[in-house]
Design a protein around this motif. Sequence first.
Motif: not given
Length: 95
Positions: A23-26, A32-36, A48-50, A55-57
Amino acid sequence: MDFWQQQEKNIVIHGNNLNMIESIERHCHSNPEKQAFVFQNKEKQKILTYKQLQEGTNKYCNYFKLLNLQKGSRIALFLPKCPELYIAFLAIIKS
């Protein structure tokens, strides 16, 4: 159909299991810039954005590979409640 039923359509499910990483990858690819992720305690707030979450994971996953961790390896997280704790937890699942 109510709001939450509509949102469930955006979650990847395999059988009865929720696959959070997919889900995170999708979402990273589509928004990509949406708040996650929002972390807030008495001292600070971190959003953090998606893309940032991915990138962190990925950084933690690469570090786990350097340590030669494999499926079945035991990992202990010794961190206070901070964003990095949750990011590392997601990386463990991803690894």
